[in-house]
Motif scaffolding. Sequence first.
Motif, PDB file in Angstrom:
ATOM      1  N   ASP A 125       6.196  -2.333   3.400  1.00  9.25           N
ATOM      2  CA  ASP A 125       5.297  -3.296   2.769  1.00  9.25           C
ATOM      3  C   ASP A 125       4.277  -3.854   3.761  1.00  9.25           C
ATOM      4  O   ASP A 125       3.640  -4.864   3.506  1.00  9.25           O
ATOM      5  CB  ASP A 125       6.072  -4.413   2.074  1.00  9.25           C
ATOM      6  CG  ASP A 125       7.094  -5.089   2.962  1.00  9.25           C
ATOM      7  OD1 ASP A 125       7.321  -4.610   4.089  1.00  9.25           O
ATOM      8  OD2 ASP A 125       7.676  -6.098   2.529  1.00  9.25           O
ATOM      9  N   SER A 126       4.103  -3.148   4.881  1.00  6.79           N
ATOM     10  CA  SER A 126       3.140  -3.619   5.871  1.00  6.79           C
ATOM     11  C   SER A 126       1.716  -3.135   5.567  1.00  6.79           C
ATOM     12  O   SER A 126       0.760  -3.686   6.090  1.00  6.79           O
ATOM     13  CB  SER A 126       3.546  -3.168   7.278  1.00  6.79           C
ATOM     14  OG  SER A 126       3.462  -1.764   7.400  1.00  6.79           O
ATOM     15  N   GLU A 127       1.571  -2.104   4.733  1.00  5.48           N
ATOM     16  CA  GLU A 127       0.233  -1.622   4.396  1.00  5.48           C
ATOM     17  C   GLU A 127      -0.377  -2.504   3.319  1.00  5.48           C
ATOM     18  O   GLU A 127       0.251  -2.802   2.310  1.00  5.48           O
ATOM     19  CB  GLU A 127       0.284  -0.167   3.932  1.00  5.48           C
ATOM     20  CG  GLU A 127      -1.104   0.380   3.628  1.00  5.48           C
ATOM     21  CD  GLU A 127      -1.153   1.879   3.553  1.00  5.48           C
ATOM     22  OE1 GLU A 127      -1.218   2.506   4.609  1.00  5.48           O
ATOM     23  OE2 GLU A 127      -1.116   2.408   2.436  1.00  5.48           O
ATOM     24  N   SER A 128      -1.616  -2.891   3.524  1.00  2.05           N
ATOM     25  CA  SER A 128      -2.294  -3.762   2.564  1.00  2.05           C
ATOM     26  C   SER A 128      -2.567  -3.003   1.262  1.00  2.05           C
ATOM     27  O   SER A 128      -2.660  -1.772   1.244  1.00  2.05           O
ATOM     28  CB  SER A 128      -3.613  -4.266   3.148  1.00  2.05           C
ATOM     29  OG  SER A 128      -4.545  -3.201   3.256  1.00  2.05           O
ATOM     30  N   ASP A 129      -2.709  -3.761   0.200  1.00  2.00           N
ATOM     31  CA  ASP A 129      -3.040  -3.165  -1.104  1.00  2.00           C
ATOM     32  C   ASP A 129      -4.376  -2.443  -1.032  1.00  2.00           C
ATOM     33  O   ASP A 129      -4.534  -1.376  -1.625  1.00  2.00           O
ATOM     34  CB  ASP A 129      -3.101  -4.229  -2.191  1.00  2.00           C
ATOM     35  CG  ASP A 129      -1.733  -4.728  -2.614  1.00  2.00           C
ATOM     36  OD1 ASP A 129      -0.728  -4.046  -2.323  1.00  2.00           O
ATOM     37  OD2 ASP A 129      -1.666  -5.808  -3.227  1.00  2.00           O
ATOM     38  N   GLU A 130      -5.331  -3.012  -0.293  1.00  2.00           N
ATOM     39  CA  GLU A 130      -6.650  -2.395  -0.185  1.00  2.00           C
ATOM     40  C   GLU A 130      -6.569  -1.035   0.512  1.00  2.00           C
ATOM     41  O   GLU A 130      -7.201  -0.071   0.086  1.00  2.00           O
ATOM     42  CB  GLU A 130      -7.619  -3.306   0.576  1.00  2.00           C
ATOM     43  CG  GLU A 130      -7.971  -4.590  -0.153  1.00  2.00           C
ATOM     44  CD  GLU A 130      -6.876  -5.657  -0.040  1.00  2.00           C
ATOM     45  OE1 GLU A 130      -6.094  -5.645   0.937  1.00  2.00           O
ATOM     46  OE2 GLU A 130      -6.796  -6.488  -0.955  1.00  2.00           O
ATOM     47  N   LYS A 131      -5.791  -0.964   1.583  1.00  3.90           N
ATOM     48  CA  LYS A 131      -5.657   0.305   2.304  1.00  3.90           C
ATOM     49  C   LYS A 131      -4.956   1.340   1.428  1.00  3.90           C
ATOM     50  O   LYS A 131      -5.338   2.506   1.404  1.00  3.90           O
ATOM     51  CB  LYS A 131      -4.904   0.105   3.613  1.00  3.90           C
ATOM     52  CG  LYS A 131      -4.882   1.341   4.481  1.00  3.90           C
ATOM     53  CD  LYS A 131      -4.253   1.081   5.831  1.00  3.90           C
ATOM     54  CE  LYS A 131      -4.215   2.336   6.674  1.00  3.90           C
ATOM     55  NZ  LYS A 131      -3.552   2.103   7.971  1.00  3.90           N
TER      56      LYS A 131
END
Length: 99
Positions: free
Chosen positions: A21-27
């Motif tokens: 869950d470290s990756e942003s929604d935008e990425k």
Amino acid sequence: MIRREVSALVRLGPLPSEEDDSESDEKFKERTRLLHLIQPPVSDEEAQLLIRLFGVDNCFGLSWTLLHLVESAPSPVVTSPPAPGANQWLGMLWQRYHA
């Protein structure tokens, strides 16, 4: 020749785990957008770059999309049996090439 969308996707690195869950929604949305922009078939050179993007799991279905893109290359990208413990997606490609 490597298409811009392939290069941009490769720059983002391997697909994240569904547990990460470290990756942003935008990425994640950008990764998804780029993956869906790539029109098959991919070149052998593009396929060699794309196989580096397989992560440890399904990544909410993106790994299957990636697998189908890699399979659209003119030549098999996995040319020998993957070593024990290798990425499961490479093993799946090997099996599918030899089915």
